[in-house]
Design an enzyme around this catalytic site. Structure first.
Site, PDB file in Angstrom:
ATOM      1  CD  GLU A 120       0.192  -1.255   3.172  1.00  0.00           C
ATOM      2  OE1 GLU A 120       0.500  -1.282   4.363  1.00  0.00           O
ATOM      3  OE2 GLU A 120       0.214  -2.262   2.431  1.00  0.00           O
ATOM      4  CG  HIS A 170      -5.973  -5.768   1.864  1.00  0.00           C
ATOM      5  ND1 HIS A 170      -6.489  -6.324   3.012  1.00  0.00           N
ATOM      6  CD2 HIS A 170      -4.687  -5.429   2.163  1.00  0.00           C
ATOM      7  CE1 HIS A 170      -5.563  -6.320   3.956  1.00  0.00           C
ATOM      8  NE2 HIS A 170      -4.457  -5.790   3.460  1.00  0.00           N
ATOM      9  CD  GLU A 171      -2.336  -4.057  -0.622  1.00  0.00           C
ATOM     10  OE1 GLU A 171      -1.843  -3.204   0.135  1.00  0.00           O
ATOM     11  OE2 GLU A 171      -2.272  -5.281  -0.383  1.00  0.00           O
ATOM     12  CG  HIS A 227      -3.334  -0.873   3.882  1.00  0.00           C
ATOM     13  ND1 HIS A 227      -3.199  -1.031   5.242  1.00  0.00           N
ATOM     14  CD2 HIS A 227      -3.114  -2.096   3.330  1.00  0.00           C
ATOM     15  CE1 HIS A 227      -2.912  -2.296   5.509  1.00  0.00           C
ATOM     16  NE2 HIS A 227      -2.858  -2.964   4.368  1.00  0.00           N
ATOM     17  CD  GLU A 232      -1.812  -5.384   6.661  1.00  0.00           C
ATOM     18  OE1 GLU A 232      -2.900  -5.553   6.067  1.00  0.00           O
ATOM     19  OE2 GLU A 232      -0.821  -4.854   6.124  1.00  0.00           O
ATOM     20  CG  ASP A 279       9.746  -9.157   7.880  1.00  0.00           C
ATOM     21  OD1 ASP A 279       8.520  -8.933   7.832  1.00  0.00           O
ATOM     22  OD2 ASP A 279      10.519  -8.842   6.963  1.00  0.00           O
ATOM     23  CE1 TYR A 319      -2.537  -8.428   5.357  1.00  0.00           C
ATOM     24  CE2 TYR A 319      -1.119  -9.512   6.965  1.00  0.00           C
ATOM     25  CZ  TYR A 319      -1.266  -8.713   5.847  1.00  0.00           C
ATOM     26  OH  TYR A 319      -0.160  -8.206   5.212  1.00  0.00           O
TER      27      TYR A 319
END
Length: 641
Positions: free
Chosen positions: A280, A304-305, A308, A327, A385, A393
């Site tokens: 995004e 979805h993007e 954001h 998310e 990460d 999500y």
């Protein structure tokens, strides 16, 4: 609490705006130039500014126009090297300071992927793209790399190939001749961009390559523009895939929340090495080419993007511990938009698809249950990460859906959503701040009954709970899933039937779109692994073992490799390994993390030597940050280190 993933002193002095002046050198595979920070003092008497860096070569620094010494500290394996720069004495709160840092990236830069021309669609020019989320912006430029501190930026970027940034282009015009009419690949041209809306550093993005622009139709009465960037060889197919829905999606999102703030919403379809379905980046969403299925079945990734723009880019998580606020909210709103644009059945269907990804992620972290939580208490220097999965999500979206239902449905909940965004747009917040606002809103707009409803939520289980199940058994609209479920049930019931006597036909899937076929294959995974002959028949009959639709091929391999000791798994592991690295005759790697990591994990469970051998030959084609993850996945390095 300070962000545990940064070494910067953003609480003492913080950057408000950065001016980048860059040159893209494809021969040396570096970006060199400068970053000029305009900073404001937050703490009386601060005597230095500390920036995050990672594998940058710093040459000179000026503070308020005067050359100064600096100190690059030893590299932390996750957070990089802290850059300490002394400041003038006697600075007061509110004082303004300017620092210009001259530097270049290096071959170790984890934020950049340099592609050879052979790795592109056109095979004529090289390509460069970045991925700065979660904490890799510090490898692109010296920054206070924390989502707690938002910045504006401008940029001048010189290149022999067209340049795109996560900002509004000033010159040359997007809709003018490609590369300003200059010779692509030969003539140096300076691109100028401006991002006037403060964004977290992870949204700074660059892409450089032989790309062209095509505008989408502009809705009446809208000030923003939207369009598509892609290599010439794929711009027609990409435009068809996204042109019908993108502007419509953005307009619908504005009605649901508040007006779009960024002025431009463009899409860039990248080469296949891009590690995500979408990213995004402000003004410019990066997309994987695996979304180009030819039936527009996967355009919800764009929903979805663009969502954001409000949840993540607008209201931002303060640090990695609260990543779910980005998310979880975005996934929830994405699915609400599917209901608004299509039907309640589409919303429920999307939750059904997400359920499988959630279960897989929860199982993946059984040995590290801390990462099964929504709110993760990261230690200083812990790699965010390591916790990246579908949990933020899906668990997050389910929590918000549970709140919607608990509080009385959408008529009650949508006004709250708008108030939440209006309250925190442009800010970075924690879970505690979100929850305080939730209670505050319903105290004013519902009283004791709504507060009683909120108190009935098991907050500890939702936010800090571990294990393989959600705190509440969630129910979804299964209308669109039923046919897929029924077909999967028939295959499960046929495991003892001779192949020659099976009644399945290729036309079984003729009325299914991509998402329904995905649900069929994921439903099959909930049963015991199919016998080898049945697995092979499944792949052949429905052409799943040869389909170019990556979503379907990936799900088929998940089914086929489930019984790691079966003859089918042994033979298909070889095919899966070839497919994921592009040795299947296509030359197209599956760089999207959603595909490459699970496929390498599955192949490794069947034949670890095969997985490692395949990986070693092809690893440099994958994005730098993904290499580390896959090497953990297949046992080359220890994931717990």
């Amino acid at each position: 609490m300070a962000d545990p993933s940064t070494q910067s002193n953003y609480l003492d002095i913080c950057t408000e705006q950065v001016a980048f002046d860059w040159n893209v050198d494809f021969h040396k595979k570096i970006i060199n130039g400068s970053a000029t920070h305009k900073m404001i003092v937050r703490k009386e008497g601060v005597n230095e500014v500390i920036f995050d860096t990672a594998d940058l070569d710093i040459s000179t620094i000026e503070v308020d126009g005067k050359a100064t010494q600096f100190d690059v500290r030893p590299k932390h394996p996750v957070m990089g090297s802290a850059l300490h720069v002394p400041l003038p004495k006697g600075l007061k709160v509110g004082s303004l300071v300017t620092a210009t840092i001259n530097y270049r990236t290096t071959e170790s830069c984890i934020a950049l992927q340099w592609l050879e021309k052979e790795q592109t669609q056109g095979k004529t020019f090289p390509y460069l793209f970045s991925q700065c989320q979660p904490i890799y912006a510090r490898a692109l430029a010296p920054l206070q790399d924390t989502s707690s501190s938002k910045i504006r930026y401008t940029a001048k970027v010189s290149s022999v190939l067209p340049v795109l940034l996560s900002a509004i282009r000033v010159s040359p015009p997007s809709d003018g001749p490609a590369h300003g009419g200059k010779v692509i690949g030969k003539d140096l041209l300076t691109y100028v961009y401006n991002q006037p809306v403060p964004i977290p550093p992870y949204l700074i993005a660059i892409a450089v390559g032989n790309v062209q622009y095509r505008a989408f139709p502009k809705p009446d009465g809208k000030q923003w523009t939207t369009g598509l960037w892609a290599e010439p060889e794929m711009i027609d197919s990409a435009f068809w895939e996204f042109s019908e829905d993108t502007a419509r999606f953005l307009a619908a999102a504005e009605k649901l929340v508040i007006p779009y703030k960024f002025g431009v919403y463009d899409l860039l379809v990248l080469p296949p090495a891009f590690p995500y379905g979408g990213m995004e980046n402000a003004c410019l969403t990066f997309l994987t080419p695996t979304l180009l299925t030819g039936d527009r079945a996967l355009v919800d990734v764009v929903v979805h993007e663009l969502t954001h723009s409000w949840f993540g880019n607008g209201v931002t998580h303060a640090n990695p511990s609260h990543f779910w606020l980005n998310e979880g909210w975005t996934t929830y709103i994405e699915r609400l938009l599917l209901q608004v644009l299509h039907s309640p059945a589409e919303r429920g269907f999307s939750f059904v698809i997400g359920q499988k990804a959630l279960v897989d992620s929860l199982k993946l972290y059984e040995d590290r249950p801390k990462y099964q939580r929504l709110v993760i208490d990261f230690e200083v220097g812990e790699d965010p990460d390591d916790a990246y999965s579908s949990i933020a999500y899906e668990k997050g979206a389910n929590l918000i859906l549970h709140l919607e239902r608990t509080l009385g449905g959408l008529d009650v909940f949508i006004p709250y959503i708008r108030d939440y965004v209006e309250t925190y747009i442009g800010k970075s917040i924690t879970t505690e701040q979100w929850k305080d606002h939730l209670y505050g809103y319903f105290t004013k707009n519902g009283g004791p009954l709504k507060i009683k409803a909120l108190d009935s939520v098991d907050w500890n289980a939702w936010l800090y709970g571990e294990g393989l199940k959600l705190p509440v058994e969630m129910e979804y609209d299964l209308t669109l899933a039923r046919q897929a479920y029924e077909l999967a049930e028939k295959w499960d019931a046929s495991r003892k039937t001779e192949i020659s006597k099976l009644e399945f036909k290729e036309s079984d899937l003729s009325n299914f779109n991509t998402n329904q076929t995905i649900v069929f294959l994921e439903r099959l995974q909930t049963y015991d692994a199919l016998p080898s002959d049945l697995t092979l028949h499944l792949g052949t009959l429905y052409r799943l073992s040869t389909t170019q639709n990556a979503e379907l091929r990936f799900r088929f391999y998940q089914v086929a490799l489930a019984d790691t000791l079966s003859p089918a798994a042994t033979s298909l592991a070889i095919e899966a390994a070839k497919w994921v690295v592009g040795n299947d005759g296509t030359g197209v790697i599956k760089g999207r993390m959603k595909f490459c990591r699970p496929v390498f994990r599955a192949v490794s469970k069947v034949d670890q030597a095969l997985a490692i051998e395949t990986w070693e030959k092809s690893k440099m084609s994958f994005f730098p940050s993904i290499r580390k993850r896959i090497e953990q996945d297949i046992g080359i390095t220890d994931a717990k280190k």
